[in-house]
Design a protein around this motif. Structure first.
Motif, PDB file in Angstrom:
ATOM      1  N   PHE A  95       0.848  -1.193   0.000  1.00 12.78           N
ATOM      2  CA  PHE A  95       0.000   0.000   0.000  1.00 12.78           C
ATOM      3  C   PHE A  95       0.885   1.245   0.000  1.00 12.78           C
ATOM      4  O   PHE A  95       1.993   1.239   0.537  1.00 12.78           O
ATOM      5  N   THR A  96       0.384   2.322  -0.580  1.00 11.17           N
ATOM      6  CA  THR A  96       1.109   3.585  -0.523  1.00 11.17           C
ATOM      7  C   THR A  96       1.037   4.159   0.893  1.00 11.17           C
ATOM      8  O   THR A  96       0.268   3.694   1.741  1.00 11.17           O
ATOM      9  N   VAL A  97       1.847   5.184   1.105  1.00 13.15           N
ATOM     10  CA  VAL A  97       1.812   5.889   2.392  1.00 13.15           C
ATOM     11  C   VAL A  97       0.398   6.387   2.676  1.00 13.15           C
ATOM     12  O   VAL A  97      -0.142   6.198   3.768  1.00 13.15           O
ATOM     13  N   ARG A  98      -0.227   7.010   1.686  1.00  8.01           N
ATOM     14  CA  ARG A  98      -1.588   7.529   1.869  1.00  8.01           C
ATOM     15  C   ARG A  98      -2.563   6.393   2.211  1.00  8.01           C
ATOM     16  O   ARG A  98      -3.383   6.516   3.133  1.00  8.01           O
ATOM     17  N   GLU A  99      -2.475   5.297   1.483  1.00  6.69           N
ATOM     18  CA  GLU A  99      -3.401   4.181   1.718  1.00  6.69           C
ATOM     19  C   GLU A  99      -3.203   3.574   3.106  1.00  6.69           C
ATOM     20  O   GLU A  99      -4.179   3.215   3.776  1.00  6.69           O
ATOM     21  N   ASN A 100      -1.957   3.472   3.543  1.00  6.04           N
ATOM     22  CA  ASN A 100      -1.709   2.953   4.891  1.00  6.04           C
ATOM     23  C   ASN A 100      -2.327   3.856   5.950  1.00  6.04           C
ATOM     24  O   ASN A 100      -2.927   3.376   6.911  1.00  6.04           O
ATOM     25  N   ILE A 101      -2.165   5.158   5.786  1.00  5.52           N
ATOM     26  CA  ILE A 101      -2.739   6.083   6.768  1.00  5.52           C
ATOM     27  C   ILE A 101      -4.259   5.987   6.774  1.00  5.52           C
ATOM     28  O   ILE A 101      -4.900   5.924   7.830  1.00  5.52           O
ATOM     29  N   PRO A 153      -5.254  13.142   8.626  1.00  5.11           N
ATOM     30  CA  PRO A 153      -5.268  14.312   9.515  1.00  5.11           C
ATOM     31  C   PRO A 153      -4.193  15.338   9.137  1.00  5.11           C
ATOM     32  O   PRO A 153      -3.070  14.967   8.774  1.00  5.11           O
ATOM     33  N   GLU A 154      -4.527  16.614   9.225  1.00  6.59           N
ATOM     34  CA  GLU A 154      -3.546  17.659   8.954  1.00  6.59           C
ATOM     35  C   GLU A 154      -2.341  17.531   9.876  1.00  6.59           C
ATOM     36  O   GLU A 154      -1.211  17.876   9.511  1.00  6.59           O
ATOM     37  N   LEU A 155      -2.596  17.019  11.067  1.00  6.18           N
ATOM     38  CA  LEU A 155      -1.541  16.855  12.055  1.00  6.18           C
ATOM     39  C   LEU A 155      -0.391  15.978  11.541  1.00  6.18           C
ATOM     40  O   LEU A 155       0.768  16.183  11.919  1.00  6.18           O
ATOM     41  N   VAL A 156      -0.708  15.040  10.657  1.00  7.09           N
ATOM     42  CA  VAL A 156       0.330  14.153  10.119  1.00  7.09           C
ATOM     43  C   VAL A 156       1.400  14.957   9.391  1.00  7.09           C
ATOM     44  O   VAL A 156       2.605  14.710   9.548  1.00  7.09           O
ATOM     45  N   GLY A 157       0.974  15.931   8.606  1.00  5.85           N
ATOM     46  CA  GLY A 157       1.934  16.756   7.880  1.00  5.85           C
ATOM     47  C   GLY A 157       2.782  17.612   8.798  1.00  5.85           C
ATOM     48  O   GLY A 157       3.943  17.904   8.506  1.00  5.85           O
ATOM     49  N   LEU A 175       3.634  16.786  11.968  1.00  2.00           N
ATOM     50  CA  LEU A 175       4.541  15.936  12.743  1.00  2.00           C
ATOM     51  C   LEU A 175       5.576  15.241  11.867  1.00  2.00           C
ATOM     52  O   LEU A 175       6.745  15.135  12.240  1.00  2.00           O
ATOM     53  N   PHE A 176       5.109  14.753  10.714  1.00  2.98           N
ATOM     54  CA  PHE A 176       5.964  13.923   9.851  1.00  2.98           C
ATOM     55  C   PHE A 176       5.877  14.400   8.402  1.00  2.98           C
ATOM     56  O   PHE A 176       5.250  13.752   7.557  1.00  2.98           O
ATOM     57  N   PRO A 177       6.508  15.516   8.094  1.00  7.88           N
ATOM     58  CA  PRO A 177       6.378  16.069   6.730  1.00  7.88           C
ATOM     59  C   PRO A 177       6.857  15.119   5.641  1.00  7.88           C
ATOM     60  O   PRO A 177       6.348  15.162   4.514  1.00  7.88           O
ATOM     61  N   TYR A 178       7.806  14.244   5.954  1.00  6.50           N
ATOM     62  CA  TYR A 178       8.294  13.299   4.946  1.00  6.50           C
ATOM     63  C   TYR A 178       7.152  12.454   4.388  1.00  6.50           C
ATOM     64  O   TYR A 178       7.117  12.156   3.184  1.00  6.50           O
ATOM     65  N   LEU A 179       6.223  12.053   5.254  1.00  7.96           N
ATOM     66  CA  LEU A 179       5.127  11.193   4.808  1.00  7.96           C
ATOM     67  C   LEU A 179       4.246  11.912   3.788  1.00  7.96           C
ATOM     68  O   LEU A 179       3.861  11.330   2.768  1.00  7.96           O
ATOM     69  N   VAL A 180       3.948  13.170   4.054  1.00  8.83           N
ATOM     70  CA  VAL A 180       3.091  13.930   3.138  1.00  8.83           C
ATOM     71  C   VAL A 180       3.794  14.146   1.806  1.00  8.83           C
ATOM     72  O   VAL A 180       3.171  14.127   0.740  1.00  8.83           O
ATOM     73  N   GLU A 181       5.114  14.320   1.873  1.00  5.65           N
ATOM     74  CA  GLU A 181       5.881  14.530   0.645  1.00  5.65           C
ATOM     75  C   GLU A 181       6.011  13.243  -0.176  1.00  5.65           C
ATOM     76  O   GLU A 181       6.417  13.288  -1.344  1.00  5.65           O
ATOM     77  N   ILE A 187       2.409   5.449  13.322  1.00  2.00           N
ATOM     78  CA  ILE A 187       1.828   6.441  14.232  1.00  2.00           C
ATOM     79  C   ILE A 187       0.794   7.278  13.498  1.00  2.00           C
ATOM     80  O   ILE A 187      -0.291   7.556  14.019  1.00  2.00           O
ATOM     81  N   ALA A 188       1.108   7.666  12.252  1.00  3.02           N
ATOM     82  CA  ALA A 188       0.154   8.447  11.450  1.00  3.02           C
ATOM     83  C   ALA A 188      -1.138   7.670  11.226  1.00  3.02           C
ATOM     84  O   ALA A 188      -2.240   8.228  11.301  1.00  3.02           O
TER      85      ALA A 188
END
Length: 231
Positions: A91-97, A112-116, A118-124, A143-144
């Motif tokens: 699964f992609t990062v987005r799909e896992n979240i 959640p906006e909070l994910v970006g 706390l962990f900007p790498y995931l959003v990128e 965690i996300a």
């Protein structure tokens, strides 16, 4: 937040947790400590109804969840980040979240906006497969995913184990921020005494499936650590 009374838990005929009673206060971090094999992971799994059988009373925010199944406890507001992370590698990062969002009480499937924050790498890297991330990045992803459930209570099982130091610092900062800025209640299984003392308000020390000491983190003395954590 969570009241635990005379909690027992079993794998088959093996009686792992024995008569645990603990009050987990709202908006605080409670660290669960002890040597390997003392039942810390089983304690978290029992809170999520992931062992073969358990007895005792669990009350979350006044709601008796003692007989609730895993998905019901998740929907009641408990999120769990397991020791092995257990992300879905294809699964992609987005799909896992978004997998976590299926446990939301409001049924909203959002990151959640909070994910970006706390962990900007995931959003990128939303479209990158989870299995291609490093161990530390996968821990951030786990965690996300838990945060996507919209939890009241976050269970973390040794979130810094086997992770590169640079990401350990990010994860520690995120845990502290979730608690101190956002008021999230956390139960943290941890081997790092320095971090437990820095982040926690309360502690519970486990030995052979029982709690042998508990109280404010100021009572976590070097003598307790030596007696119950040194090999």
């Amino acid at each position: 937040m969570l009241s635990i009374k005379n909690l027992n838990s079993y794998y088959g005929r093996s009686h792992v947790l024995q008569g645990i009673s603990l009050e987990v206060p709202a908006g605080r971090i409670t660290s669960v400590l002890g040597r390997n094999g003392t039942g810390k992971t089983t304690f978290l799994k029992t809170l999520m109804a992931l062992t073969d059988r358990s007895t005792g009373a669990l009350v979350l925010d006044g709601q008796d969840i003692s007989s609730a199944q895993t998905h019901q406890r998740a929907r009641a507001g408990i999120a769990y980040v397991p020791q092995g992370r257990e992300i879905i590698p294809d699964f992609t990062v987005r799909e896992n979240i978004l997998m976590g969002s299926f446990a939301r009480a409001d049924r909203k499937h959002v990151v959640p906006e909070l994910v970006g924050e706390l962990f900007p790498y995931l959003v990128e890297n939303f479209d990158r497969q989870g299995g291609l991330l490093s161990g530390g990045q996968q821990q951030q992803l786990a965690i996300a995913r838990a945060l996507a459930t919209g939890p009241k209570l976050l269970l973390l099982d040794e979130p810094n184990e086997g992770i590169q130091p640079s990401i350990v610092e990010e994860i520690e900062r995120a845990i502290v921020r979730l608690n101190r800025e956002l008021g999230m209640t956390v139960i943290l299984v941890e081997q790092n005494i320095a971090f437990a003392r820095e982040a926690s308000d309360h502690f519970a020390m486990m030995e052979k499936g029982s709690i042998v000491a508990q109280g404010p983190v100021s009572a976590l003395t070097d003598d307790l650590v030596h007696r119950h954590m040194t090999v």
